[in-house]
Design a protein around this motif. Structure first.
Motif, PDB file in Angstrom:
ATOM      1  N   LEU A  71      41.897  22.802  34.057  1.00 53.81           N
ATOM      2  CA  LEU A  71      41.743  23.172  35.465  1.00 53.81           C
ATOM      3  C   LEU A  71      40.459  22.575  36.022  1.00 53.81           C
ATOM      4  O   LEU A  71      39.443  22.536  35.327  1.00 53.81           O
ATOM      5  N   HIS A  72      40.522  22.160  37.283  1.00 56.82           N
ATOM      6  CA  HIS A  72      39.335  21.630  37.958  1.00 56.82           C
ATOM      7  C   HIS A  72      39.118  22.387  39.252  1.00 56.82           C
ATOM      8  O   HIS A  72      40.001  22.461  40.107  1.00 56.82           O
ATOM      9  N   TYR A  73      37.931  22.987  39.398  1.00 58.81           N
ATOM     10  CA  TYR A  73      37.518  23.647  40.633  1.00 58.81           C
ATOM     11  C   TYR A  73      36.433  22.800  41.283  1.00 58.81           C
ATOM     12  O   TYR A  73      35.348  22.642  40.718  1.00 58.81           O
ATOM     13  N   ALA A  74      36.717  22.239  42.454  1.00 59.14           N
ATOM     14  CA  ALA A  74      35.708  21.504  43.202  1.00 59.14           C
ATOM     15  C   ALA A  74      34.877  22.496  44.018  1.00 59.14           C
ATOM     16  O   ALA A  74      35.154  23.709  44.027  1.00 59.14           O
ATOM     17  N   LYS A  75      33.876  21.998  44.719  1.00 55.10           N
ATOM     18  CA  LYS A  75      32.998  22.858  45.498  1.00 55.10           C
ATOM     19  C   LYS A  75      33.807  23.741  46.449  1.00 55.10           C
ATOM     20  O   LYS A  75      34.649  23.256  47.202  1.00 55.10           O
ATOM     21  N   GLY A  76      33.563  25.049  46.389  1.00 55.76           N
ATOM     22  CA  GLY A  76      34.220  25.992  47.282  1.00 55.76           C
ATOM     23  C   GLY A  76      35.571  26.486  46.805  1.00 55.76           C
ATOM     24  O   GLY A  76      36.160  27.376  47.420  1.00 55.76           O
ATOM     25  N   GLN A  77      36.110  25.934  45.696  1.00 52.89           N
ATOM     26  CA  GLN A  77      37.420  26.359  45.221  1.00 52.89           C
ATOM     27  C   GLN A  77      37.299  27.611  44.367  1.00 52.89           C
ATOM     28  O   GLN A  77      36.276  27.874  43.749  1.00 52.89           O
ATOM     29  N   TYR A  78      38.385  28.384  44.300  1.00 54.85           N
ATOM     30  CA  TYR A  78      38.347  29.705  43.686  1.00 54.85           C
ATOM     31  C   TYR A  78      39.707  30.060  43.101  1.00 54.85           C
ATOM     32  O   TYR A  78      40.694  29.338  43.262  1.00 54.85           O
ATOM     33  N   PHE A  79      39.764  31.210  42.438  1.00 54.60           N
ATOM     34  CA  PHE A  79      41.013  31.800  41.947  1.00 54.60           C
ATOM     35  C   PHE A  79      40.889  33.301  42.185  1.00 54.60           C
ATOM     36  O   PHE A  79      40.005  33.954  41.638  1.00 54.60           O
ATOM     37  N   ASN A  80      41.761  33.859  43.032  1.00 52.35           N
ATOM     38  CA  ASN A  80      41.693  35.278  43.371  1.00 52.35           C
ATOM     39  C   ASN A  80      41.908  36.156  42.138  1.00 52.35           C
ATOM     40  O   ASN A  80      42.439  35.708  41.113  1.00 52.35           O
ATOM     41  N   LYS A  81      41.545  37.431  42.251  1.00 53.55           N
ATOM     42  CA  LYS A  81      41.639  38.338  41.109  1.00 53.55           C
ATOM     43  C   LYS A  81      43.086  38.503  40.659  1.00 53.55           C
ATOM     44  O   LYS A  81      44.009  38.568  41.473  1.00 53.55           O
ATOM     45  N   HIS A  82      43.261  38.596  39.350  1.00 52.83           N
ATOM     46  CA  HIS A  82      44.589  38.663  38.739  1.00 52.83           C
ATOM     47  C   HIS A  82      44.433  39.092  37.289  1.00 52.83           C
ATOM     48  O   HIS A  82      43.325  39.110  36.750  1.00 52.83           O
ATOM     49  N   THR A  83      45.525  39.445  36.664  1.00 52.54           N
ATOM     50  CA  THR A  83      45.557  39.617  35.209  1.00 52.54           C
ATOM     51  C   THR A  83      46.490  38.577  34.627  1.00 52.54           C
ATOM     52  O   THR A  83      47.315  37.991  35.332  1.00 52.54           O
ATOM     53  N   ASP A  84      46.360  38.325  33.342  1.00 49.23           N
ATOM     54  CA  ASP A  84      47.209  37.339  32.675  1.00 49.23           C
ATOM     55  C   ASP A  84      48.392  37.978  31.957  1.00 49.23           C
ATOM     56  O   ASP A  84      49.240  37.268  31.407  1.00 49.23           O
ATOM     57  N   GLY A  85      48.434  39.317  31.922  1.00 48.20           N
ATOM     58  CA  GLY A  85      49.467  40.000  31.148  1.00 48.20           C
ATOM     59  C   GLY A  85      50.589  40.541  32.002  1.00 48.20           C
ATOM     60  O   GLY A  85      50.570  40.475  33.237  1.00 48.20           O
ATOM     61  N   PHE A  86      51.592  41.081  31.334  1.00 46.87           N
ATOM     62  CA  PHE A  86      52.752  41.694  31.969  1.00 46.87           C
ATOM     63  C   PHE A  86      53.140  42.934  31.172  1.00 46.87           C
ATOM     64  O   PHE A  86      52.978  42.970  29.961  1.00 46.87           O
TER      65      PHE A  86
END
Length: 488
Positions: free
Chosen positions: A368-383
């Motif tokens: 994964l590449h996050y450039a300036k200002g990029q983000y990933f909102n809150k989440h979980t990886d499970g189910f």
């Protein structure tokens, strides 16, 4: 891969299935599976519940009684799926006759050879229309573990649905001694679904003529490109169809055989037992356990992974639950690429040693590449509950492993939102947490987010699943595009 964060299941479909319960004591497992498949197929053919990118690629021309393209189409593009109005099993009924399930309210006795049969009110028939009388029937093996053959029938008098017209493509005809040249073919994309696929570039307004099944294209490279192009759509459709299969109970004894956990531990709230003797392992948090391993990857491995991924990055995408379109994931602004294990054998070996698992237990590796200002909102990886996704059947994501590939001087922290814990990106450091218990319970306390990066941030990420990946799925390693010739 990213559609899993938003669509582990289709809620409307699950509700619809739950309202169609029937007595199953008289059904064989194969019959129950076919009936479940039919129920799911009925609902995904409803445009209000499911829409695909190929929904308007072709249309039916009633004047010429032909299925024609609505726009210019490229080779190996999906034109439409084949409708499913009945599903049956060959030679599985009484006295060796076929067994079939269909919608009696829509099709009446169309699928009955004997309209006086008492079974039609239940939607079952021991005497379906013989295959030789139906040009719209197509058959395929039920599965690798069964000798049964499943068939799908179409009622040509039914009103056609956009995106489900593949059966209307005609076979070649002969005019003035010249036989038409086929321009498309039927391709199974996962029982019981079949797609009509272009064999060549086709101009708009061209009648679709399907090839005989015995003369399907043999270009393995182009078929690989097809499955890569539509892997998200096919995986999602197959995920829905997999809901038809009965879920097998997972005992602690089974879990011990499948993965390394402490013998004698109870499954409830018990998590994957990661070996604790890894050099440099640090505990960042207890309950839930968050671990860090500095220098897990060397500087050289990090740099080479970044250079391998850089020219192959694409936006992270997901399936829009309202429109059905595959589009950029609004919950994250990063870009990513999948990394074949064959190109990073030393890293795969490190991951397997860390998690004490086999390579087949690892989800497809991503950079994964996050450039300036990029983000990933809150989440979980499970189910919660066993799921079938990413090439794994009735399984669970037990371990998340991500590794920072560069130092980030400002921003880009991984924030565990319910733990008051921020992890600063440091080159080569791996972070491990456990999103799902061995009892298939999601741990909401592992919720996390990627804080907006002020500098570039690069990550390697994968997940350890309870079971091994199905190498026949569209997520199989041999379907991944090669990135470059640098073997790390």
């Amino acid at each position: 891969l990213h559609l899993l964060f938003l669509l582990p299941f289709l809620p409307n479909l699950c509700v619809a299935l739950s309202t169609q319960k029937v007595q199953t004591s008289s059904l064989t497992p194969e019959q129950q599976l076919a009936k479940n498949w039919f129920s799911i197929a009925t609902h995904i053919q409803d445009p209000a519940l499911y829409s695909a990118s190929w929904a308007n690629v072709c249309r039916y021309d009633p004047d010429n009684q032909a299925l024609v393209t609505s726009r210019d189409v490229s080779a190996f593009e999906v034109l439409s799926l084949c409708a499913i109005h009945a599903i049956g099993l060959e030679g599985h009924g009484r006295k060796g006759s076929d067994w079939i399930v269909y919608d009696e309210s829509k099709d009446g006795s169309f699928f009955l050879a004997d309209s006086s049969s008492t079974s039609k009110s239940k939607g079952f028939s021991p005497k379906p229309r013989p295959a030789k009388q139906s040009q719209y029937r197509y058959a395929m093996p039920l599965s690798s573990e069964h000798d049964e053959v499943i068939f799908c029938d179409i009622n040509p008098t039914r009103q056609v649905q956009s995106g489900w017209m593949g059966h209307l493509a005609r076979f070649p005809t002969t005019d003035k001694g010249e036989k038409e040249v086929p321009n498309c073919f039927i391709l199974p994309i996962g029982t019981p679904l079949c797609a009509l696929v272009a064999m060549t570039d086709i101009p708009s307004g061209t009648p679709l003529v399907k090839a005989d099944p015995s003369s399907l294209p043999a270009e393995k490279g182009e078929m690989k490109m097809f499955f890569q192009r539509y892997r998200n759509e096919i995986a999602e459709l197959q995920q829905y169809m997999d809901m038809a299969r009965p879920k097998e109970a997972t005992t602690q004894e089974d879990a011990v055989q499948e993965i390394n956990v402490e013998k004698g531990a109870t499954a409830a709230h018990q998590y994957y037992n990661l070996p604790t003797n890894h050099k440099g392992l640090q505990v960042l948090h207890h309950d839930p356990t968050i671990l860090a391993i500095p220098n897990f990857l060397s500087d050289s491995e990090c740099d080479r992974l970044i250079e391998k991924a850089r020219p192959n990055l694409i936006p992270c995408v997901t399936k829009n639950p309202k429109t059905g379109a595959v589009e950029e994931d609004s919950s994250r602004t990063s870009r990513n690429t999948n990394v074949p294990q064959i190109e990073v054998p030393s890293i795969v070996d490190k991951l397997c040693q860390l998690a004490d698992c086999e390579p087949e237990n690892l989800e497809v590796l991503q950079v994964l590449h996050y450039a300036k200002g990029q983000y990933f909102n809150k989440h979980t990886d499970g189910f919660t509950g066993p799921i079938s996704a990413c090439g794994f059947e009735n399984s669970a994501r037990l371990v998340t492993i991500f590794c920072y590939l560069n130092d980030v001087s400002e921003g880009g922290e991984t924030r565990f939102t319910k733990l008051d814990l921020d992890v600063k990106p440091e080159k080569g450091t791996a972070v491990v947490h456990f999103p799902t218990s061995l009892n298939f319970e999601e741990d909401g306390k592992t919720e996390h987010e990627g804080i907006a990066a002020v500098d570039d941030k690069w990550l390697l990420v994968t997940w350890v699943w309870m079971n091994k990946r199905d190498e026949k799925s569209v997520y199989a390693e041999h379907f991944l595009d090669p990135l470059d010739n640098d073997i790390i």
